[in-house]
Design a protein around this motif. Structure first.
Motif, PDB file in Angstrom:
ATOM      1  N   UNK A  27      46.235  69.122  45.508  1.00  0.00           N
ATOM      2  CA  UNK A  27      46.028  68.033  46.469  1.00  0.00           C
ATOM      3  C   UNK A  27      47.289  67.164  46.541  1.00  0.00           C
ATOM      4  N   UNK A  28      47.896  66.899  45.395  1.00  0.00           N
ATOM      5  CA  UNK A  28      49.155  66.152  45.380  1.00  0.00           C
ATOM      6  C   UNK A  28      50.244  66.938  46.109  1.00  0.00           C
ATOM      7  N   UNK A  34      51.507  56.702  49.374  1.00  0.00           N
ATOM      8  CA  UNK A  34      50.569  57.819  49.475  1.00  0.00           C
ATOM      9  C   UNK A  34      49.293  57.470  48.726  1.00  0.00           C
ATOM     10  N   UNK A  35      48.162  57.864  49.299  1.00  0.00           N
ATOM     11  CA  UNK A  35      46.862  57.659  48.660  1.00  0.00           C
ATOM     12  C   UNK A  35      46.107  58.978  48.709  1.00  0.00           C
ATOM     13  N   UNK A  36      45.505  59.316  47.583  1.00  0.00           N
ATOM     14  CA  UNK A  36      44.641  60.493  47.492  1.00  0.00           C
ATOM     15  C   UNK A  36      43.305  60.028  46.946  1.00  0.00           C
ATOM     16  N   UNK A  89      37.434  59.284  42.750  1.00  0.00           N
ATOM     17  CA  UNK A  89      38.704  59.115  42.040  1.00  0.00           C
ATOM     18  C   UNK A  89      39.779  58.833  43.070  1.00  0.00           C
ATOM     19  N   UNK A  90      40.648  57.862  42.773  1.00  0.00           N
ATOM     20  CA  UNK A  90      41.669  57.459  43.731  1.00  0.00           C
ATOM     21  C   UNK A  90      43.027  57.357  43.036  1.00  0.00           C
ATOM     22  N   UNK A 132      42.097  62.537  52.192  1.00  0.00           N
ATOM     23  CA  UNK A 132      40.706  62.413  51.760  1.00  0.00           C
ATOM     24  C   UNK A 132      40.130  63.793  51.471  1.00  0.00           C
ATOM     25  N   UNK A 133      39.400  63.872  50.401  1.00  0.00           N
ATOM     26  CA  UNK A 133      38.677  65.083  50.037  1.00  0.00           C
ATOM     27  C   UNK A 133      37.207  64.737  49.886  1.00  0.00           C
TER      28      UNK A 133
END
Length: 147
Positions: free
Chosen positions: A101-102, A117-119, A124-125, A90-91
Motif C-alpha cells: 500500500x505504501x 501522504x495519508x494511508x 489504522x492510519x 483509502x483501503x
C-alpha cells in the motif's frame, strides 16, 4: 457499515435497486457504499470538518496516468495555488496496511509530487511528509491542517 477509527459524521443514504448508496458532498451525488467508499467518505468529512480543507480543493476518484496505465487516486487535496498538497489512499477495513500500500501511494505520488501522504483503512492510519528534493519521508502524528 462497519464502525471505523475515524470521527462519525452526518450522512444521507438511500437504496437504489436494492443496494445502499451514500451522498458524496464533493461529487454531489449518491455513490455505492463499498467498504472502501465508507472509509473515503469518513476521510473526506474529517478533512472538511476537523482540518478545515475547502470542498473546492478536494478531488475524489481522480484519474492519473502511470506507466501508460490509467489509475485513480482516492483523494487528492490541492493547495490554494492549485498544486497537489495531500494525497490519500483509502483501503477497506479488512485490507491490511502493508508495504504494498505504501508502494502504491509512492507510485501515485511520483506523478503528483504532493508533500503529504495519508494511508488509511479506517482503522489504522499513517501520515507522512515527503521532501522530494532530499528524498526523505517523515512520519507525522497528525494530518496537516489547511492554511
Amino acid at each position: 457499515m462497519e464502525s471505523l477509527n475515524l470521527p462519525v459524521f452526518a450522512y444521507n443514504t438511500k437504496q437504489i435497486d436494492g443496494k445502499p448508496y451514500i451522498f458524496d458532498v464533493l461529487r454531489k451525488k449518491y455513490v455505492l457504499i463499498t467498504p472502501e467508499e465508507w472509509v473515503r467518505q469518513h476521510v473526506v468529512h474529517l478533512l472538511l470538518n476537523q482540518y478545515g480543507y475547502p470542498k473546492a480543493l478536494i478531488r475524489t476518484e481522480g484519474g492519473l496516468t502511470l506507466n501508460q496505465l490509467r489509475k485513480r487516486t482516492d483523494i487528492l487535496v490541492y493547495d490554494r495555488a492549485g498544486k497537489p498538497f495531500l494525497l490519500v489512499e483509502c483501503k477497506a477495513p479488512h485490507v491490511a496496511v502493508t508495504q504494498s500500500v505504501f508502494d502504491q501511494i509512492a507510485r501515485y505520488n511520483h506523478v503528483h509530487q504532493a508533500p503529504y501522504l495519508v494511508i488509511t483503512n479506517g482503522l489504522t492510519h499513517f501520515c507522512c511528509c515527503v521532501d522530494h528534493q532530499l528524498q526523505t519521508v517523515d512520519f507525522l502524528d497528525d494530518l496537516p491542517k489547511f492554511q
